[in-house]
Motif scaffolding. Sequence first.
Motif, PDB file in Angstrom:
ATOM      1  N   LYS A 135       0.830  -1.209   0.000  1.00  8.11           N
ATOM      2  CA  LYS A 135       0.000   0.000   0.000  1.00  8.11           C
ATOM      3  C   LYS A 135       0.862   1.256   0.000  1.00  8.11           C
ATOM      4  O   LYS A 135       0.588   2.221  -0.713  1.00  8.11           O
ATOM      5  N   ARG A 136       1.930   1.238   0.799  1.00  4.51           N
ATOM      6  CA  ARG A 136       2.820   2.399   0.842  1.00  4.51           C
ATOM      7  C   ARG A 136       3.542   2.585  -0.492  1.00  4.51           C
ATOM      8  O   ARG A 136       3.765   3.706  -0.932  1.00  4.51           O
ATOM      9  N   ALA A 137       3.906   1.474  -1.121  1.00  6.58           N
ATOM     10  CA  ALA A 137       4.576   1.553  -2.426  1.00  6.58           C
ATOM     11  C   ALA A 137       3.639   2.109  -3.492  1.00  6.58           C
ATOM     12  O   ALA A 137       4.072   2.862  -4.373  1.00  6.58           O
ATOM     13  N   LEU A 138       2.369   1.755  -3.435  1.00  7.39           N
ATOM     14  CA  LEU A 138       1.404   2.287  -4.401  1.00  7.39           C
ATOM     15  C   LEU A 138       1.181   3.778  -4.185  1.00  7.39           C
ATOM     16  O   LEU A 138       1.025   4.535  -5.138  1.00  7.39           O
ATOM     17  N   TYR A 144       8.894   3.848  -1.105  1.00  8.27           N
ATOM     18  CA  TYR A 144       8.753   2.416  -0.790  1.00  8.27           C
ATOM     19  C   TYR A 144       8.753   1.625  -2.087  1.00  8.27           C
ATOM     20  O   TYR A 144       7.957   1.908  -2.985  1.00  8.27           O
ATOM     21  N   TYR A 145       9.632   0.637  -2.174  1.00  8.08           N
ATOM     22  CA  TYR A 145       9.645  -0.175  -3.388  1.00  8.08           C
ATOM     23  C   TYR A 145      10.257  -1.544  -3.119  1.00  8.08           C
ATOM     24  O   TYR A 145      11.003  -1.740  -2.176  1.00  8.08           O
ATOM     25  N   LEU A 146       9.906  -2.475  -3.988  1.00  5.31           N
ATOM     26  CA  LEU A 146      10.410  -3.844  -3.951  1.00  5.31           C
ATOM     27  C   LEU A 146      11.400  -3.980  -5.097  1.00  5.31           C
ATOM     28  O   LEU A 146      11.057  -3.710  -6.248  1.00  5.31           O
ATOM     29  N   ASP A 147      12.637  -4.380  -4.807  1.00  3.22           N
ATOM     30  CA  ASP A 147      13.638  -4.492  -5.876  1.00  3.22           C
ATOM     31  C   ASP A 147      13.514  -5.833  -6.608  1.00  3.22           C
ATOM     32  O   ASP A 147      12.688  -6.679  -6.258  1.00  3.22           O
ATOM     33  N   ASP A 148      14.329  -6.014  -7.642  1.00  7.46           N
ATOM     34  CA  ASP A 148      14.270  -7.229  -8.464  1.00  7.46           C
ATOM     35  C   ASP A 148      14.622  -8.493  -7.682  1.00  7.46           C
ATOM     36  O   ASP A 148      14.212  -9.584  -8.055  1.00  7.46           O
ATOM     37  N   ALA A 149      15.368  -8.350  -6.600  1.00  9.00           N
ATOM     38  CA  ALA A 149      15.746  -9.503  -5.782  1.00  9.00           C
ATOM     39  C   ALA A 149      14.670  -9.852  -4.743  1.00  9.00           C
ATOM     40  O   ALA A 149      14.821 -10.815  -3.996  1.00  9.00           O
ATOM     41  N   GLY A 150      13.598  -9.050  -4.688  1.00  8.27           N
ATOM     42  CA  GLY A 150      12.509  -9.320  -3.747  1.00  8.27           C
ATOM     43  C   GLY A 150      12.694  -8.682  -2.386  1.00  8.27           C
ATOM     44  O   GLY A 150      12.007  -9.046  -1.438  1.00  8.27           O
TER      45      GLY A 150
END
Length: 183
Positions: A135-138, A144-150
């Motif tokens: 929700k924070r990333a949206l 706030y983000y999720l990188d390619d490594a998870g």
Amino acid sequence: PPQAPAVKALRAHVQRLFLLAGTPAPGRDYILECLTNKPSRKVQNRYGNAMLKVATRKAGSVHVESRRGEYAAAILMDADPDILTFRAQPPTLDLLITDATGVTRGRQQYTPDFLVVKHDSLVVREYRDATTLTKRALKNPHQYYLDDAGSWHYRAAEEAYRAMGIAYEVIANQDLPHRLVAN
């Protein structure tokens, strides 16, 4: 007191880590304040979380705010041979919140979940539910983000701790082995 040699050894170890990592003065002050003082704030019961008290060998009595995140993390850190000690609710920081262009859009008072002293490093950790992180990333994908490594990231906190020479990690509660902790 019987704990005096252990405290003295921990301080000496932390001082060696400062030298090896070249930790700047603000980072050294932050770590030493955290290791010397009580938690920076009392745990709070809000948003449906559970306030718990955990007895640990490495950190003594620790108060946590979530069963699936902080409680599980405290149990796992207490059993991790790479971790010497940890502290809940390290000192609060004033974070600068920026947008994608680098313009400061605000400030936020931020208290992470734990300071962790390992054999080879110092780390500040935050444990959050993946739904909350999503929700924070949206809402603010620059922060706030999720990188390619998870791995999850909170840019403002990472930048603040990096400036102090301290690593920062965000760990999703779902990544913790809850069944193992419950057993």
